[in-house]
Design an enzyme around this catalytic site. Structure first.
Site, PDB file in Angstrom:
ATOM      1  N   ASP A  20       0.832  -1.209   0.000  1.00  0.00           N
ATOM      2  CA  ASP A  20       0.000   0.000   0.000  1.00  0.00           C
ATOM      3  C   ASP A  20       0.859   1.249   0.000  1.00  0.00           C
ATOM      4  O   ASP A  20       0.440   2.305  -0.469  1.00  0.00           O
ATOM      5  CB  ASP A  20      -0.941  -0.012   1.190  1.00  0.00           C
ATOM      6  CG  ASP A  20      -2.018  -1.065   0.969  1.00  0.00           C
ATOM      7  OD1 ASP A  20      -1.759  -2.240   1.267  1.00  0.00           O
ATOM      8  OD2 ASP A  20      -3.081  -0.703   0.426  1.00  0.00           O
TER       9      ASP A  20
HETATM   10  O1  MRU Z   1      -7.597  -3.346   2.747  1.00  0.00           O
HETATM   11  P1  MRU Z   1      -7.299  -3.676   1.309  1.00  0.00           P
HETATM   12  O2  MRU Z   1      -8.025  -4.861   0.803  1.00  0.00           O
HETATM   13  O3  MRU Z   1      -7.452  -2.461   0.429  1.00  0.00           O
HETATM   14  O4  MRU Z   1      -5.753  -4.039   1.335  1.00  0.00           O
HETATM   15  C1  MRU Z   1      -5.148  -4.434   0.146  1.00  0.00           C
HETATM   16  C2  MRU Z   1      -3.708  -4.730   0.295  1.00  0.00           C
HETATM   17  O5  MRU Z   1      -3.131  -4.646   1.356  1.00  0.00           O
HETATM   18  C3  MRU Z   1      -2.976  -5.062  -0.958  1.00  0.00           C
HETATM   19  O6  MRU Z   1      -1.927  -5.946  -0.699  1.00  0.00           O
HETATM   20  C4  MRU Z   1      -2.396  -3.776  -1.569  1.00  0.00           C
HETATM   21  O7  MRU Z   1      -3.351  -2.764  -1.609  1.00  0.00           O
HETATM   22  C5  MRU Z   1      -1.857  -4.010  -2.919  1.00  0.00           C
HETATM   23  S1  MRU Z   1      -3.119  -4.322  -4.122  1.00  0.00           S
HETATM   24  C6  MRU Z   1      -2.325  -4.477  -5.605  1.00  0.00           C
END
Ligand code: MRU
Length: 388
Positions: A274
């Site tokens: 993220d």
């Molecule tokens: O809470 P989320 O489902 O948005 O978290 C997603 C993640 O942590 C993913 O690993 C990250 O956003 C990368 S998506 C290509």
């Protein structure tokens, strides 16, 4: 294996199809459907039972959908946010007058950035879009129309770029991983966490893109995907994508990861991100940090796969990253049914930070695969550094 719900592909067919298509895997999974003036998202809260698309006509609706996690995943959040602004602008929102149009764009972007704070993609895109709008407004001969057009084009180009970046990440990551875990040929087994696939991006995916590429190369033995408590992105979404694409895979609970690494021949762990900061520290779905510790214990390479749009050179270390905390019901309830004892306190951070020294395989970006300590220099030397 039971086929996942049908109707999520991009073929021209009704949005809900009662029968599983004859050839699963022949249609591309799409989390976002966009055409000029129209934005739809696949409601991920309903997967894998139902595939239904929801129209988003405004930034307000998009930020609510992002907050509710109808759409999630760092790149998809940014894409949906920016495209919702494009839809509003096409409908003539903002103004009258250049200054008021630019202020409108900036306000809408602030709303989107606030929806989920940890992933940097939306914040980066917001900064770029605000700058695009302001620069165009200052240009001699600029009109409301040209400002709207510049912002819309920028947002629309993001979709194509994300897909292209993911394919590069998949290819570069797969080749690096094979070279470093299995240089004499043969197949590899990869463990991944959360959902980083077509559902979290414009398509193909980041960490799941690496797995897709290995599969396409005929070099993937097996995938282990973690359930990813508490929101279950692994069990609901990654498992769905893997079954849909007929990629060999097994679901495990998060607490089985150490045992899987000890006993199931895991060659590498590949996760998404993220936010990757300047020293390589990486925020990703809660549970990533413990996977990196366990991987190090077993001498298994640990990779982060993320587009450069998930990198943030403005923050020096992971300590500066704001970690989103989610509602307690995500832990205490399952499908609306309370499973936890009444009265218990809950801590529900949505992400954790993996220190760079645990990222032993490398950080896979569309620009190359870098050791964490190389990232800053590599990105600063690229077009990425514009405006950092
Ligand atoms: O809470 P989320 O489902 O948005 O978290 C997603 C993640 O942590 C993913 O690993 C990250 O956003 C990368 S998506 C290509």
């Amino acid at each position: 294996a039971q086929a996942p719900a049908a109707g999520c592909g991009s073929a021209t067919q009704p949005e809900r199809v009662a029968v599983w298509p004859n050839a699963p895997g022949t249609m591309r999974l799409e989390s976002i459907r966009y055409s000029p003036g129209s934005l739809q998202i696949l409601n991920q809260l309903q997967l894998p039972e139902h595939c239904s698309y929801e129209a988003l006509g405004s930034v307000q609706q998009a930020s609510e959908a992002i907050r509710a996690m109808k759409v999630r995943g760092a790149p998809a959040i940014a894409l949906v946010g920016c495209l919702s602004l494009a839809v509003e602008l096409r409908a003539g929102a903002g103004g009258p007058g250049l200054a008021s149009l630019v202020a409108f764009v900036q306000n809408q972007l602030r709303l989107l950035v606030a929806a989920r704070p940890t992933a940097v993609n939306m914040a980066r895109a917001a900064r770029d879009l605000a700058r695009v709008a302001a620069r165009e407004a200052e240009r001699k001969g600029a009109t409301e129309e040209t400002v709207r057009e510049r912002v819309i084009c920028f947002a629309e180009d993001m979709l194509e770029k994300d897909l292209k970046d993911n394919r590069n990440i998949g290819d570069l990551g797969a080749r690096h991983l094979l070279e470093h875990t299995n240089p004499r040929g043969g197949k590899v087994t990869v463990l991944t966490h959360c959902n980083t696939g077509a559902l979290a991006t414009a398509g193909y995916g980041t960490a799941l893109g690496v797995i897709r590429s290995l599969h396409e190369m005929g070099r993937l033995e097996h995938t282990f995907c973690t359930e990813t408590r508490p929101y279950n992105q692994g069990a609901r979404l990654t498992a769905f994508e893997l079954v849909y694409e007929q990629i060999p895979a097994t679901l495990i609970t998060d607490s089985m990861a150490a045992a899987a690494m000890a006993h199931q021949g895991v060659s590498a762990v590949v996760v998404g991100a993220d936010r990757v900061v300047a020293n390589g520290d990486t925020a990703n779905k809660i549970g990533t940090y413990q996977l990196a510790i366990v991987a190090k214990h077993h001498g298994i390479p640990f990779y982060v796969a993320a587009p450069s749009s998930s990198c943030d050179l403005q923050l020096e270390t992971g300590r500066e990253i704001v970690i989103e905390e989610r509602p307690s019901q995500e832990l205490t309830d399952l499908n609306g049914v309370r499973i936890a004892a009444q009265g218990i306190r809950v801590w529900n951070p949505a992400f954790d930070v993996t220190p760079h020294e645990l990222i032993t395989g490398g950080i896979i970006t569309e620009l190359g695969v870098f050791a964490p300590e190389e990232l800053r220099a590599a990105l600063s030397a690229s077009v990425f550094s514009e405006g950092q």
